[in-house]
Design an enzyme around this catalytic site. Structure first.
Site, mmCIF file in Angstrom:
data_model
loop_
_atom_site.group_PDB
_atom_site.id
_atom_site.type_symbol
_atom_site.label_atom_id
_atom_site.label_comp_id
_atom_site.label_asym_id
_atom_site.label_seq_id
_atom_site.Cartn_x
_atom_site.Cartn_y
_atom_site.Cartn_z
ATOM 1 N N TYR A 128 0.802 -1.221 0.000
ATOM 2 C CA TYR A 128 0.000 0.000 0.000
ATOM 3 C C TYR A 128 0.836 1.274 0.000
ATOM 4 C CZ TYR A 128 -4.224 -2.754 0.737
ATOM 5 O OH TYR A 128 -5.269 -3.635 0.597
ATOM 6 N N LYS A 175 3.529 -14.552 5.404
ATOM 7 C CA LYS A 175 3.685 -15.457 4.260
ATOM 8 C C LYS A 175 5.175 -15.655 4.002
ATOM 9 C CE LYS A 175 1.751 -17.948 0.953
ATOM 10 N NZ LYS A 175 0.939 -19.154 1.272
ATOM 11 N N ASP A 208 -2.770 -17.561 4.702
ATOM 12 C CA ASP A 208 -3.873 -18.314 4.118
ATOM 13 C C ASP A 208 -4.456 -19.306 5.125
ATOM 14 O OD1 ASP A 208 -1.222 -19.113 3.590
ATOM 15 O OD2 ASP A 208 -1.855 -20.627 2.163
ATOM 16 N N ASP A 232 -5.641 -5.511 5.947
ATOM 17 C CA ASP A 232 -6.806 -4.977 5.249
ATOM 18 C C ASP A 232 -7.806 -6.089 4.960
ATOM 19 O OD1 ASP A 232 -8.489 -3.251 3.941
ATOM 20 O OD2 ASP A 232 -7.294 -3.132 2.120
ATOM 21 N N ASP A 236 -11.450 -7.297 7.593
ATOM 22 C CA ASP A 236 -12.809 -7.368 7.049
ATOM 23 C C ASP A 236 -13.402 -8.763 7.223
ATOM 24 O OD1 ASP A 236 -12.428 -4.759 6.304
ATOM 25 O OD2 ASP A 236 -13.027 -5.040 4.215
#
Length: 337
Positions: A128, A175, A208, A232, A236
């Site tokens: 970002y 990750k 994941d 992000d 959510d």
């Protein structure tokens, strides 16, 4: 009523349903007796229409002076238009930590009960940063930036948050099995900071797998810390565990300023119809009140919110009820007394 000293706070009513839910929240805060002088500014589309830019300098100056802001949703167009005002605020004000408490509220239909998670998201880097370029026609690259400074800072924030709130475990999401250098650096920093908090359990999980585990058994988690992009997405996802973005708060925190905001969209399709649910912005305002030392007022609002949802008689349409924004607001105020 909780009569307190006056505070001066920057207010960004946003667009779409923003002005409606902002008005509702201000009425509720006023009902607690907390005295706030609001410095109101337009941002986003409205600011472009009035001033030719989405984030006028006066907004930044106001937040820097007041140290605290309350922000309603501002539309960010997909793939075009001006840069996200949210991202610009975070960069300009050094709001390095995004804090997203996600907690079940009795009366809200969701897949789980007794969810109580805290998502800590690094706010300034990763994908970002917005560093993108077209290498050749049809080929675009975006750079993921992870630094030791930002990673240590957000890890420290996560552990301090856990300790201050009586939490027992911090999980670093990563990750690093694929992004060995960038996410590897992030993990190294989390491990380094964890050594200074022997009273708090520390563990790690691949992003994941974390997404799957949150769906299967969210109660195994407590505080989760992660880089910007993962935060992000997963914040959510966690909101979906308790009823959606309309019922969870958010805060962007830095060393010198804080912006408390609803994390849902501006919903222009229902703007002006009296259908908007102000709960997310209201709970964000509760976090703001706690931050400025007005905990009795914050507690009164939380108690009222829980009573209204538990009774289920004055809920907005998105929560399965028939109440208007104004009716929901009036019921919260009645509960505050």
């Amino acid at each position: 009523m909780f009569l307190m000293a006056q505070h001066k706070i920057t207010l960004l009513p946003g667009d779409g349903i923003g002005p409606e839910i902002t008005s509702a929240v201000l009425k509720i805060i006023k009902a607690t007796g907390v005295s706030i002088e609001w410095e109101k500014f337009h941002a986003g589309k409205t600011a472009i229409e009035k001033f030719g830019e989405p984030l006028p300098r006066a907004i930044l100056d106001s937040i820097k002076a007041n140290k605290v802001a309350l922000k309603a949703p501002i539309t960010t167009e997909v793939g075009k238009g001006f840069k996200s005002v949210n991202v610009q605020l975070r960069k300009a004000l050094g709001l390095y930590a995004n804090l997203r408490p996600t907690k079940s509220i009795e009366g809200i239909r969701s897949r789980y009960t007794d969810i109580d998670l805290i998502i800590v998201r690094e706010n300034t880097e990763s994908l970002y940063t917005g560093i993108e370029n077209e290498i050749t026609p049809g080929v675009v690259q975006a750079l993921k930036v992870i630094t030791r400074t930002a990673s240590l800072r957000i890890a420290h924030f996560a552990f301090e948050t856990a300790r201050q709130r009586g939490r027992k475990k911090v999980t670093a999401v990563h990750k690093a099995n694929i992004m060995k250098l960038s996410d590897g650096l992030f993990l190294d920093c989390c491990r380094e900071v964890a050594k200074n908090y022997p009273d708090i359990e520390y563990n790690e999980i691949i992003v994941d797998n974390c997404a799957m585990q949150l769906v299967m058994n969210p109660h195994r988690f407590d505080v989760l810390v992660m880089e910007n992009f993962y935060g992000d997405v997963l914040s959510d996802l966690c909101a979906g565990l308790v009823g959606g973005l309309g019922v969870v708060p958010g805060a962007n925190l830095g060393e010198d300023a804080c912006v408390f905001e609803a994390v849902h969209g501006s919903a222009p399709d229902i703007a002006g119809k009296g259908l908007a649910n102000p709960t997310a912005l209201l709970l964000s305002a509760v976090m703001m009140l706690e931050h400025i030392g007005e905990k009795p007022a914050a507690d009164a609002i939380i108690k009222a919110v829980h009573q209204v949802y538990r009774e289920g008689k004055a809920l907005t349409k998105d929560m399965g009820g028939h109440a208007s924004t104004e009716e929901f607001t009036a019921e919260i105020i009645r509960k505050i007394g």
